[in-house]
Design a protein around this motif. Structure first.
Motif, PDB file in Angstrom:
ATOM      1  N   ALA A  97      20.867 -13.455  37.368  1.00  0.00           N
ATOM      2  CA  ALA A  97      20.380 -12.924  38.638  1.00  0.00           C
ATOM      3  C   ALA A  97      18.860 -12.749  38.616  1.00  0.00           C
ATOM      4  O   ALA A  97      18.202 -12.830  39.653  1.00  0.00           O
ATOM      5  N   ALA A  98      18.302 -12.531  37.416  1.00  0.00           N
ATOM      6  CA  ALA A  98      16.854 -12.395  37.268  1.00  0.00           C
ATOM      7  C   ALA A  98      16.178 -13.742  37.040  1.00  0.00           C
ATOM      8  O   ALA A  98      14.961 -13.796  36.825  1.00  0.00           O
ATOM      9  N   GLY A  99      16.964 -14.825  37.065  1.00  0.00           N
ATOM     10  CA  GLY A  99      16.397 -16.163  36.885  1.00  0.00           C
ATOM     11  C   GLY A  99      16.173 -16.556  35.443  1.00  0.00           C
ATOM     12  O   GLY A  99      15.419 -17.495  35.161  1.00  0.00           O
ATOM     13  N   ILE A 100      16.828 -15.875  34.502  1.00  0.00           N
ATOM     14  CA  ILE A 100      16.639 -16.160  33.076  1.00  0.00           C
ATOM     15  C   ILE A 100      17.893 -16.824  32.517  1.00  0.00           C
ATOM     16  O   ILE A 100      19.004 -16.304  32.668  1.00  0.00           O
ATOM     17  N   VAL A 101      17.721 -17.976  31.885  1.00  0.00           N
ATOM     18  CA  VAL A 101      18.807 -18.692  31.209  1.00  0.00           C
ATOM     19  C   VAL A 101      18.614 -18.511  29.707  1.00  0.00           C
ATOM     20  O   VAL A 101      17.515 -18.705  29.192  1.00  0.00           O
ATOM     21  N   HIS A 102      19.674 -18.135  29.021  1.00  0.00           N
ATOM     22  CA  HIS A 102      19.553 -17.881  27.581  1.00  0.00           C
ATOM     23  C   HIS A 102      19.312 -19.166  26.804  1.00  0.00           C
ATOM     24  O   HIS A 102      18.409 -19.250  25.988  1.00  0.00           O
ATOM     25  N   ARG A 103      20.177 -20.167  27.019  1.00  0.00           N
ATOM     26  CA  ARG A 103      20.065 -21.510  26.441  1.00  0.00           C
ATOM     27  C   ARG A 103      20.503 -21.629  24.991  1.00  0.00           C
ATOM     28  O   ARG A 103      20.532 -22.730  24.449  1.00  0.00           O
ATOM     29  N   ASP A 104      20.873 -20.533  24.332  1.00  0.00           N
ATOM     30  CA  ASP A 104      21.328 -20.655  22.943  1.00  0.00           C
ATOM     31  C   ASP A 104      22.407 -19.621  22.639  1.00  0.00           C
ATOM     32  O   ASP A 104      22.340 -18.904  21.643  1.00  0.00           O
ATOM     33  N   VAL A 105      23.420 -19.550  23.512  1.00  0.00           N
ATOM     34  CA  VAL A 105      24.529 -18.621  23.300  1.00  0.00           C
ATOM     35  C   VAL A 105      25.410 -19.170  22.180  1.00  0.00           C
ATOM     36  O   VAL A 105      25.886 -20.308  22.245  1.00  0.00           O
ATOM     37  N   LYS A 106      25.618 -18.370  21.158  1.00  0.00           N
ATOM     38  CA  LYS A 106      26.435 -18.751  20.010  1.00  0.00           C
ATOM     39  C   LYS A 106      26.751 -17.478  19.226  1.00  0.00           C
ATOM     40  O   LYS A 106      26.127 -16.423  19.465  1.00  0.00           O
TER      41      LYS A 106
END
Length: 423
Positions: free
Chosen positions: A126-135
């Motif tokens: 919602a804040a426009g932030i993508v994590h990109r390394d969820v593990k």
């Protein structure tokens, strides 16, 4: 050895090492903290320091019960070469350590952990932030209250570090087992990549292995694009449908983080009391593909660390660009070029790994079985043709002087033979 970070913090001992740097137990004005110090080669990059400074507000602004809070961003330090994130100290292991100890989690625990992380992702997206390394390595389990509260860490770090530097283009960075197909194909990572990675983690918590892992990272990336996950037996149908939807190849088909969190929480009563799944290790896909260059395949196999050839999922750093040296500090985070269309089209299309019931003998993969059946048909057909040729020769040279043209030039019954070689 104690080390000052900024003007208010001191490090004491190493808590862990990751792909981007080292996490230290530290002390600050308000008590114990965790301090993530980026690797020296990253901190020395002025462009990276500028990006961190630009994103300071985003890094410090995420607050949620399932996100590890960042208290301060330090750029510079006493010698001018530090980039460090001062974070809340989470007293507990990361999810990888917990999973290595338990091997598989009960469905209720797995679903609860995933639902919590999904709710944290919803706030970030919602804040426009993508994590990109969820593990699992980036999910910490807070045991302070006696339970396992999951908190996602390293928000924004992957984006800042992975952006092309020094004019580099066309590369992707990530952990192959959790990389969404659109990243492998070189498309910009949106919020849906985090959903794909998180549900891959859920699959792993339930099964003990990821749906597309095993072997060389290049093979893992190909499966991410071309294969479908094998269904897990013993879980409610509604749970499998959620997993299947969130592992869809098309990003638009996946649930949003807020929807995923809500759906999983609704399922918690249905999985209450279910034991961990009783399944055997998966039948691994073959490491080689039909039509592949044998020399290239040998080179790929030579690059695989010890243990990978057995089919066990490997998380060691392996160079995907031939001739590049792996970086031992990047244990789970691999930089690679984007595979081209021909490479992505290689291999079989179907289920990447077959689930075996516990105790069932290991069998060959579907790909191996089909190949074996083709070989048997060819062998029987060849034997039939050889027999027919021998019979024709006997008729010609020792068959009582009959004209071989009378039966059409072949042995009796040859024209009635089916593809298996049987008359």
């Amino acid at each position: 050895m104690a080390r000052n970070i900024g003007s208010h913090y001191t490090t004491h001992r190493v808590l862990g090492r990751g792909s981007a740097g080292t996490v230290w137990l530290g002390e600050g004005p308000e008590g114990p903290v965790a301090i993530k110090v980026l690797r020296e080669d990253l901190a020395a990059d002025p462009e990276l320091a500028e990006r961190f400074a630009h994103e300071r507000h985003a890094l410090l602004g995420l607050e949620h019960p399932h996100i590890v809070g960042v208290r301060e961003l330090i750029i510079g330090g006493p010698d001018g070469s530090d980039i460090a994130l001062v974070m809340d100290l989470v007293r507990g292991p990361d999810l990888r350590t917990h999973l290595d100890r338990e091997r598989r989690l009960a469905p209720h625990e797995a679903v609860a952990i995933t639902a919590g992380v999904a709710s944290g992702l919803a706030v970030a997206h919602a804040a426009g932030i993508v994590h990109r390394d969820v593990k699992p390595e980036n999910i910490l389990l807070d045991t302070a209250a006696g339970g396992h509260t999951a908190l996602l860490t390293d928000f924004g770090v992957a984006k800042l570090i992975d952006e092309p530097r020094h004019g580099g283009k066309g590369g992707v960075v990530g952990t192959p087992d959790y990389m969404a197909p659109e990243i492998v194909e070189g498309l910009p990572p949106r919020a849906a990549v985090d959903i794909y990675a998180l549900v891959t983690v859920l699959y792993e918590l339930l099964a003990g292995f990821t749906p597309f892992g095993g072997g060389h990272p290049g093979a893992v990336l190909r499966r991410q694009v071309t294969e479908k996950a094998a269904e897990l037996p013993g879980i409610p149908r509604e749970l499998w449908e959620i997993i299947q939807q969130c592992l869809a190849k098309a990003p638009a088909s996946r649930l949003r983080a807020v929807e995923l969190a809500s759906r999983l929480r609704e399922l918690l009563p249905a999985v209450e009391g279910l034991p961990p799944l009783d399944i055997g290790d998966p039948v691994p896909a073959t490491t080689g593909d039909a039509g592949a260059d044998p020399a290239a395949a040998d080179a790929d196999r030579a690059a695989v660390p010890a243990g990978a050839a057995s089919g066990t999922a490997t998380r060691a750093a392996v160079p995907l660009v031939r001739g590049a040296a792996p970086d031992s500090e990047r244990a789970t985070h691999t930089r690679m070029r984007v595979p081209d269309a021909e490479e992505l089209a290689g291999g079989a299309h179907g289920t990447a790994r077959t689930i075996r019931p516990a105790g069932q003998p290991r069998a060959g993969s579907a790909r191996h079985g089909a190949a074996a059946r083709r070989k048997r048909r060819l062998a029987v057909t060849a034997a039939g043709l050889l027999a027919a040729g021998a019979l024709g020769g006997w008729l010609l040279f020792g068959g009582g002087g009959e004209d071989p043209a009378d039966d059409g030039g072949g042995g009796p019954g040859v024209e009635e033979m089916d593809e298996s070689g049987a008359p």
